[in-house]
Write a protein that holds these residues in place. Sequence first.
Motif, short mmCIF file in Angstrom:
data_model
loop_
_atom_site.label_atom_id
_atom_site.label_comp_id
_atom_site.label_asym_id
_atom_site.label_seq_id
_atom_site.Cartn_x
_atom_site.Cartn_y
_atom_site.Cartn_z
N LYS A 97 -19.37 -54.61 96.02
CA LYS A 97 -20.41 -54.12 95.13
C LYS A 97 -21.37 -53.17 95.84
O LYS A 97 -21.90 -52.23 95.24
CB LYS A 97 -21.16 -55.28 94.49
N ILE A 129 -19.58 -57.78 79.30
CA ILE A 129 -20.34 -56.54 79.31
C ILE A 129 -19.49 -55.38 78.80
O ILE A 129 -19.96 -54.54 78.03
CB ILE A 129 -20.86 -56.25 80.73
N THR A 156 -20.15 -50.30 87.27
CA THR A 156 -20.78 -51.61 87.36
C THR A 156 -20.75 -52.11 88.80
O THR A 156 -19.69 -52.35 89.36
CB THR A 156 -20.07 -52.63 86.46
N VAL A 179 -26.58 -49.33 79.90
CA VAL A 179 -25.42 -48.47 80.12
C VAL A 179 -25.40 -47.32 79.11
O VAL A 179 -25.17 -46.16 79.48
CB VAL A 179 -24.11 -49.28 80.03
N VAL A 210 -27.36 -55.57 79.06
CA VAL A 210 -26.75 -54.65 80.02
C VAL A 210 -26.21 -53.42 79.28
O VAL A 210 -26.35 -52.28 79.74
CB VAL A 210 -25.63 -55.33 80.82
N SER A 248 -23.69 -54.74 90.93
CA SER A 248 -24.21 -56.10 90.76
C SER A 248 -25.54 -56.20 91.50
O SER A 248 -25.87 -55.35 92.34
CB SER A 248 -23.20 -57.09 91.36
N HIS A 270 -26.67 -52.71 87.93
CA HIS A 270 -26.63 -53.87 88.81
C HIS A 270 -27.14 -55.10 88.04
O HIS A 270 -28.31 -55.47 88.15
CB HIS A 270 -27.50 -53.61 90.04
N SER A 318 -25.05 -46.21 88.81
CA SER A 318 -24.55 -47.59 88.85
C SER A 318 -25.54 -48.53 88.19
O SER A 318 -26.76 -48.32 88.24
CB SER A 318 -24.28 -48.04 90.28
N ASN A 333 -16.03 -50.77 84.78
CA ASN A 333 -16.70 -52.06 84.68
C ASN A 333 -15.86 -53.25 85.10
O ASN A 333 -16.41 -54.30 85.45
CB ASN A 333 -17.17 -52.23 83.23
#
Length: 250
Positions: A161, A19, A142, A225, A221, A144, A186, A184, A91
């Motif tokens: 997390k 990612i 990052t 972001v 992802v 989750s 996930h 954030s 991240n």
Amino acid sequence: MTAQFDGKTALVTGGGSGIGKAVAVALGAEGANVVVNDLKLEVAQSVVDEITAAGGTAVAVAGDVGNPDDVKASVDAAVETYGALHLAFNNAGIGGPQGLAEDIDIAGYLKLMDVNLHSVFYGMHYQLPQIVAAGGGAIVNTSSILGVVGDANALPYVAAKHGVAGMTKSAALSYAEKGVRVNSVHPGYIDTPLLQGLPKEAYDGLIAKHPIGRLGTSEEVANLVLFLLSDQASFITGSQHLVDGGYTAQ
């Protein structure tokens, strides 16, 4: 490409693969000056080479995100190289020990917390003053799917997390009036070479956890972001954003 990040400097931790790499490459393609942080310099440099070969601007910085001195050095490198820091994607992370609480190795637990949770604090501790000084910007951390729900076999990871999600909300509230947005992401299980090395039964078992019928990609992802880092998300802060193929909707 829109060059929507032209003139902005972005720091990406864990930027050497997965990612992080997808976000770093996408930021470079959209005009940002990208600081690629990874534990190994040669890994970060390979991503920098890819960005610059495509016409972008980037620099590699090696460092352990679990070490606050290394985190400070990466922020200093961004400011010294490009004059300011506007964006950050915290991240970097590891899997860590699994099992019952009574069986989890304490040293492994502490290492996971250093990399997955404390690193995010270290990052924001040093990044936020620089972003404020630059006139504002955005941070994405990052977390989750396991920052939203639990997993019986992953107590340390779940704890870290969830911590990232809470830390993100607090920072967002603290810095909203200062012009910095903090959110954030996930992700569900993302299709990486590491997962592709699993036995077929285990790999198929992960797919089955996602109602959409497949695993996610790093690029999917990265799309989220980049949106959160961009001015298109100018009214979004302090929130959790799932990219999980329906995993947590069950």
